[in-house]
Design an enzyme around this catalytic site. Structure first.
Site, PDB file in Angstrom:
ATOM      1  N   HIS A  17     -27.756  38.265 -15.423  1.00 31.25           N
ATOM      2  CA  HIS A  17     -26.826  38.826 -14.434  1.00 31.25           C
ATOM      3  C   HIS A  17     -25.509  38.080 -14.604  1.00 31.25           C
ATOM      4  O   HIS A  17     -25.489  36.854 -14.728  1.00 31.25           O
ATOM      5  CB  HIS A  17     -27.391  38.617 -13.031  1.00 31.25           C
ATOM      6  CG  HIS A  17     -26.423  38.926 -11.948  1.00 31.25           C
ATOM      7  ND1 HIS A  17     -25.661  40.068 -11.942  1.00 31.25           N
ATOM      8  CD2 HIS A  17     -26.084  38.225 -10.831  1.00 31.25           C
ATOM      9  CE1 HIS A  17     -24.896  40.061 -10.872  1.00 31.25           C
ATOM     10  NE2 HIS A  17     -25.126  38.962 -10.175  1.00 31.25           N
ATOM     11  N   ASN A  57     -18.424  40.186 -11.464  1.00 26.09           N
ATOM     12  CA  ASN A  57     -19.791  40.399 -10.976  1.00 26.09           C
ATOM     13  C   ASN A  57     -19.916  41.845 -10.480  1.00 26.09           C
ATOM     14  O   ASN A  57     -19.336  42.214  -9.470  1.00 26.09           O
ATOM     15  CB  ASN A  57     -20.077  39.406  -9.846  1.00 26.09           C
ATOM     16  CG  ASN A  57     -21.502  39.492  -9.323  1.00 26.09           C
ATOM     17  OD1 ASN A  57     -22.216  40.447  -9.592  1.00 26.09           O
ATOM     18  ND2 ASN A  57     -21.901  38.483  -8.567  1.00 26.09           N
ATOM     19  N   CYS A  78     -28.004  42.064  -6.347  1.00 24.21           N
ATOM     20  CA  CYS A  78     -27.732  41.743  -7.758  1.00 24.21           C
ATOM     21  C   CYS A  78     -28.999  41.759  -8.611  1.00 24.21           C
ATOM     22  O   CYS A  78     -28.918  41.853  -9.836  1.00 24.21           O
ATOM     23  CB  CYS A  78     -27.029  40.399  -7.873  1.00 24.21           C
ATOM     24  SG  CYS A  78     -25.436  40.393  -7.048  1.00 24.21           S
TER      25      CYS A  78
HETATM   26  O1  UT7 Z   1     -24.237  37.812  -7.755  1.00 30.84           O
HETATM   27  C1  UT7 Z   1     -24.782  37.242  -6.634  1.00 30.84           C
HETATM   28  C2  UT7 Z   1     -24.858  35.825  -6.776  1.00 30.84           C
HETATM   29  N1  UT7 Z   1     -23.562  35.185  -6.578  1.00 30.84           N
HETATM   30  C3  UT7 Z   1     -23.300  34.125  -7.298  1.00 30.84           C
HETATM   31  O2  UT7 Z   1     -24.071  33.791  -8.156  1.00 30.84           O
HETATM   32  C4  UT7 Z   1     -22.083  33.297  -6.961  1.00 30.84           C
HETATM   33  C5  UT7 Z   1     -22.480  31.853  -6.912  1.00 30.84           C
HETATM   34  N2  UT7 Z   1     -21.398  30.948  -6.636  1.00 30.84           N
HETATM   35  C6  UT7 Z   1     -20.349  30.754  -7.456  1.00 30.84           C
HETATM   36  O3  UT7 Z   1     -20.222  31.404  -8.461  1.00 30.84           O
HETATM   37  C7  UT7 Z   1     -19.369  29.642  -7.106  1.00 30.84           C
HETATM   38  O4  UT7 Z   1     -19.883  28.890  -6.055  1.00 30.84           O
HETATM   39  C8  UT7 Z   1     -17.943  30.163  -6.749  1.00 30.84           C
HETATM   40  C9  UT7 Z   1     -17.259  30.702  -8.002  1.00 30.84           C
HETATM   41  C10 UT7 Z   1     -18.057  31.243  -5.706  1.00 30.84           C
HETATM   42  C11 UT7 Z   1     -17.094  29.033  -6.189  1.00 30.84           C
HETATM   43  O5  UT7 Z   1     -17.059  27.935  -7.076  1.00 30.84           O
HETATM   44  P1  UT7 Z   1     -17.290  26.445  -6.526  1.00 30.84           P
HETATM   45  O6  UT7 Z   1     -17.077  25.546  -7.633  1.00 30.84           O
HETATM   46  O7  UT7 Z   1     -18.645  26.436  -5.853  1.00 30.84           O
HETATM   47  O8  UT7 Z   1     -16.120  26.282  -5.500  1.00 30.84           O
HETATM   48  P2  UT7 Z   1     -16.176  26.019  -3.921  1.00 30.84           P
HETATM   49  O9  UT7 Z   1     -16.707  27.226  -3.213  1.00 30.84           O
HETATM   50  O10 UT7 Z   1     -16.855  24.723  -3.657  1.00 30.84           O
HETATM   51  O11 UT7 Z   1     -14.649  25.866  -3.602  1.00 30.84           O
HETATM   52  C12 UT7 Z   1     -13.896  24.779  -4.108  1.00 30.84           C
HETATM   53  C13 UT7 Z   1     -12.508  24.876  -3.548  1.00 30.84           C
HETATM   54  C14 UT7 Z   1     -12.490  25.052  -2.035  1.00 30.84           C
HETATM   55  O12 UT7 Z   1     -11.417  24.314  -1.535  1.00 30.84           O
HETATM   56  P3  UT7 Z   1     -11.667  22.879  -0.831  1.00 30.84           P
HETATM   57  O13 UT7 Z   1     -12.574  23.180   0.338  1.00 30.84           O
HETATM   58  O14 UT7 Z   1     -12.338  22.049  -1.891  1.00 30.84           O
HETATM   59  O15 UT7 Z   1     -10.309  22.467  -0.450  1.00 30.84           O
HETATM   60  C15 UT7 Z   1     -12.204  26.512  -1.846  1.00 30.84           C
HETATM   61  O16 UT7 Z   1     -11.534  26.804  -0.646  1.00 30.84           O
HETATM   62  O17 UT7 Z   1     -11.865  26.037  -4.098  1.00 30.84           O
HETATM   63  C16 UT7 Z   1     -11.313  26.801  -3.019  1.00 30.84           C
HETATM   64  N3  UT7 Z   1     -11.301  28.200  -3.424  1.00 30.84           N
HETATM   65  C17 UT7 Z   1     -10.309  28.741  -4.137  1.00 30.84           C
HETATM   66  N4  UT7 Z   1      -9.176  28.228  -4.628  1.00 30.84           N
HETATM   67  C18 UT7 Z   1      -8.371  29.047  -5.336  1.00 30.84           C
HETATM   68  C19 UT7 Z   1     -12.223  29.150  -3.186  1.00 30.84           C
HETATM   69  N5  UT7 Z   1     -11.849  30.313  -3.735  1.00 30.84           N
HETATM   70  C20 UT7 Z   1     -10.665  30.086  -4.344  1.00 30.84           C
HETATM   71  C21 UT7 Z   1      -9.783  30.895  -5.076  1.00 30.84           C
HETATM   72  N6  UT7 Z   1      -8.659  30.328  -5.552  1.00 30.84           N
HETATM   73  N7  UT7 Z   1     -10.022  32.203  -5.342  1.00 30.84           N
END
Ligand code: UT7
Length: 323
Positions: A250, A280, A114
């Site tokens: 980004h 992204n 990225c």
């Molecule tokens: O470009 C390269 C760099 N990449 C990035 O910058 C990405 C960086 N990270 C992020 O943008 C965020 O961490 C995400 C958007 C990927 C995730 O957001 P988050 O607030 O960190 O959520 P999380 O990973 O902590 O997940 C929260 C909950 C989880 O469930 P539990 O364990 O709390 O029950 C996940 O399983 O959301 C769940 N979850 C989803 N639920 C519905 C994960 N993906 C989904 C989904 N739909 N698509």
């Protein structure tokens, strides 16, 4: 008198197919509301079957050439940032070179995921400043849809395909911050963090593989490292945040974009945001955002722009330029 790498043309290309968040509700345990609220993404473009990264890059390149009012023969080089080249080799850049009918000069890919476009800008800047080239096409192009695990809801809803290209030309400047062109660059990487964002395939495995990400961990690194690299680049350029017209970040997650702007003490009114429409697109996200920012009338000649990115590696960095 100093040589500066000045942007003289820009263009972008997005594949025709637009996929709204709601489409994922049919195949995954997810909702439009979750995707929007956690990432800011509303839709993304996916390449058609048979449409490759070099195809997207070639279209963006043609538009940048048209914008600059030049032809491929006027270029000395093509530098293409991508992590999803059509083949292991040859480089996607040489495929673009051939597709444009450019039969001289040189072309190569840069791979910093990225942060790839920041690394490519930095490479082009150094070549222009050293006199190795006078005019370079810098492209960011990706087809991340090809490395998605469609059963992994935590990643496959976040990425999209696209390409953006700009032309950098060596011009004379006064050597101060009033100059047009690239004013400073800050690059960083730390290979100890490879496990939080990677593709589980490649030459050593015999398969292309799929993107794997510990989203929360990447998020944590992102806000801290992006603000730091943006500040380092501003210091190197000799400008303060109040002199910045636009941050062009980004486009990975609206919450990262907001968090970084806040850390830099800048309002969201000074940020070009396209994540809602593109998702992204990795190395393509910054040139796409620059091109859309110009098209919207946000970015104008003379504006000071800070652009920053982080991704797999981890690799991150920032560039300050006057448009
Ligand atoms: O470009 C390269 C760099 N990449 C990035 O910058 C990405 C960086 N990270 C992020 O943008 C965020 O961490 C995400 C958007 C990927 C995730 O957001 P988050 O607030 O960190 O959520 P999380 O990973 O902590 O997940 C929260 C909950 C989880 O469930 P539990 O364990 O709390 O029950 C996940 O399983 O959301 C769940 N979850 C989803 N639920 C519905 C994960 N993906 C989904 C989904 N739909 N698509």
């Amino acid at each position: 008198m100093t040589t500066r790498a000045v942007v003289t043309g820009i263009g972008h290309y997005l594949p025709e197919r637009v996929v709204a968040n709601a489409e994922f509700e049919q195949s995954l345990d997810t909702t439009d509301e979750w995707i929007r609220s956690r990432s800011g993404i509303e839709r993304r473009h996916f390449a058609a079957e048979g449409e490759s990264t070099s195809d997207l890059a070639t279209e963006a390149a043609k538009r940048a050439l048209q914008d600059a009012g030049i032809v491929p023969d006027d270029l000395d080089a093509i530098i293409l940032a991508t992590s999803t080249p059509d083949f292991t080799f040859p480089s996607a850049a040489t495929m673009v070179q051939a597709a444009l009918g450019m039969n001289h000069g040189f072309a190569f890919d840069v791979q910093a995921v990225c942060a790839g476009f920041i690394y490519a800008l930095s490479t082009a800047n150094s070549m222009l400043l050293s006199g190795q080239a006078r005019r370079i096409m810098v492209i960011g192009a990706e087809t991340f849809s090809r490395i998605m695990d469609w059963d992994d809801r935590a990643t496959c809803v976040l990425f999209g395909d696209g390409a953006g290209a700009l032309i950098l030309e060596a011009q004379n400047g006064a050597g101060d911050v009033s100059d047009q062109g690239i004013l400073s660059v800050d690059l960083n990487s730390d290979g100890r963090h490879r496990d939080i964002l990677y593709v589980d395939g490649g030459v050593s495995t015999g398969a292309t593989g799929y993107l794997r990400m510990q989203g929360k961990e990447v998020f944590r690194h992102a806000v801290e490292k992006l603000a730091k690299t943006a500040n380092a680049a501003m210091d190197a350029a000799g400008i303060s945040p109040d002199q910045v017209d636009w941050i062009v970040p980004h486009q990975a997650n609206i919450r990262i974009i907001q968090g970084t702007a806040k850390k830099l003490g800048l309002s969201m009114d000074n940020v070009v945001v396209t994540v809602q429409d593109h998702g992204n697109t990795s190395a393509a996200s910054i040139p796409l955002a620059l091109s859309v920012g110009v098209e919207r009338g946000q970015i104008k000649r003379g504006d000071v722009i800070v652009t920053e990115a982080i991704g797999g590696g981890l690799a991150w960095g920032a560039v300050v330029l006057r448009w």
